[in-house]
Scaffold this active site. Structure first.
Site, PDB file in Angstrom:
ATOM      1  N   LYS A 111       0.828  -1.207   0.000  1.00  0.00           N
ATOM      2  CA  LYS A 111       0.000   0.000   0.000  1.00  0.00           C
ATOM      3  C   LYS A 111       0.861   1.255   0.000  1.00  0.00           C
ATOM      4  CE  LYS A 111      -3.996  -2.049   2.334  1.00  0.00           C
ATOM      5  NZ  LYS A 111      -4.683  -2.149   3.653  1.00  0.00           N
ATOM      6  N   LYS A 191      -5.351 -10.512  -5.915  1.00  0.00           N
ATOM      7  CA  LYS A 191      -6.341 -10.993  -4.967  1.00  0.00           C
ATOM      8  C   LYS A 191      -7.678 -10.316  -5.270  1.00  0.00           C
ATOM      9  CE  LYS A 191      -7.530 -10.186  -0.159  1.00  0.00           C
ATOM     10  NZ  LYS A 191      -7.244  -9.499   1.082  1.00  0.00           N
ATOM     11  N   LYS A 194     -12.885  -5.542  -4.106  1.00  0.00           N
ATOM     12  CA  LYS A 194     -13.885  -4.685  -4.718  1.00  0.00           C
ATOM     13  C   LYS A 194     -13.228  -3.521  -5.456  1.00  0.00           C
ATOM     14  CE  LYS A 194     -18.063  -2.284  -3.961  1.00  0.00           C
ATOM     15  NZ  LYS A 194     -19.252  -2.102  -3.181  1.00  0.00           N
TER      16      LYS A 194
END
Ligand code: TRP
Length: 334
Positions: A111, A191, A194
């Site tokens: 991230k 992975k 959404k």
């Protein structure tokens, strides 16, 4: 009974990835465990998010969980920010957590790489996660495989706190990883998530499911319809294993290897089976969306039950750490 804690971010409706990777397992665990399931909104704010959608996404996630079979009669379902002790214990845990351990976390590195300026909240994300679980002294944490590293750090945090303040106070929780170890997205790469748009929502109807599956990546070596495929290299095949009956799974494998079926044939069957699994969930979720008060009541009741445990733990933590209690008069006799 063993205590179970798990958390899920309020991303709105559940999708196929978090259903298979975690929530299906939560539903099973309610039968023989003392379960706490938490919608982790304070975790959600560690990355860019839409302020005006967080509230409805939190409520939708709660509705999704109930629709998927989480039973508030047996499990405590609540919203993280309703229990301020989560952030309070997280602060305490920052004082026993080495920065180096946090910087080592794969998820943080992934991230952080995508960010211009890396914020402390993102670094401390696993500390809050440790507080979530340890506040309830849970023994087991059902999660997807990507969270195992965070659970290991959590165990270390518990150990470090215990050594300094009270041996055996916090348990060292065990991760419980499902058989669906890692659900790859329909892009065949990342992975399922959404935000990457590579998944199927639990609310999608047959047509919506088909729109998602039709372009999904299969065995990359199978270029032409007449090429024989290798099921073990195909993400669609791995999804069949979660949604289709064993004899269908066998048939799919055979017909793929012999090119008797094309990828679209195989996807049609998968789509039907996903639709069959999700239909009752979608129906219940729609009912709950029409009655948001019902969901709000569940979350209120959940927060009440969670708060009792959380306050008790924090009270003991403060005492063991030597923090001064609030009293109206200073007692001189002790
Ligand atoms: N980090 C978890 C995830 O992304 C969500 C989470 C937050 C969690 N707190 C938790 C999971 C505590 C298990 C236990 O999936």
């Amino acid at each position: 009974m063993q205590r179970v804690f798990s958390g899920i971010q309020p991303s709105g409706e559940l999708h196929l990835g978090n259903y298979l990777g975690a929530v299906r397992n939560w539903v099973r665990m309610q039968d023989d465990h003392d379960c706490f399931f938490c919608i982790v909104d304070y975790h959600a704010i560690t990355q860019d998010y839409e302020i005006d959608k967080l509230r409805s996404r939190t409520l939708d996630m709660a509705a999704s969980l109930l629709a998927a079979g989480i039973d508030p009669g047996r499990a405590v379902v609540f919203v993280q920010s309703h229990i301020p002790e989560h952030t309070e214990l997280a602060w305490v845990f920052t004082t026993v957590t080495p920065i180096g351990e946090l910087e080592r976390m794969t998820q943080f590195k992934d991230k952080a790489r995508r960010q211009e300026s890396v914020l402390a909240g993102l670094l401390n994300y696993p500390v809050l996660q440790a507080a979530d679980v340890l506040l309830y002294k849970a023994d087991m944490v059902p999660v997807g495989e990507d969270q195992v590293q965070h659970i290991e750090l959590m165990r270390e945090i518990a150990r470090k706190w215990n050594i300094r303040y009270r041996e055996g106070f916090f348990p060292e929780p065990q991760p419980a990883v499902t058989d669906a170890r890692r659900i790859i997205g329909l892009d065949g790469q990342a992975k399922m998530s959404k935000s990457l748009g590579n998944t199927i929502g639990i609310q999608d109807d047959s047509e919506g499911i088909w729109q998602r599956l039709r372009p999904a990546v299969t065995d990359p070596a199978r270029v032409k319809r007449s090429d024989p495929g290798t099921p073990d290299l195909c993400n669609i095949y791995s999804l069949h294993r979660h949604f289709s009956a064993p004899d269908t799974v066998d048939e799919v494998a055979t017909k793929c290897r012999t090119a008797a079926w094309g990828c679209l044939d195989c996807k049609r069957i998968l789509g039907d089976n996903v639709a069959t699994t999700f239909a009752p969930i979608r129906e219940r979720a729609n009912q709950l969306r029409a009655n948001p008060e019902q969901v709000l009541d569940v979350l209120h009741e959940g927060a009440t039950r969670a708060r009792a445990v959380a306050q008790d733990t924090m009270q003991q933590v403060r005492e063991l750490m030597g923090l001064m209690p609030e009293e109206r008069t200073v007692r001189r006799d002790k």
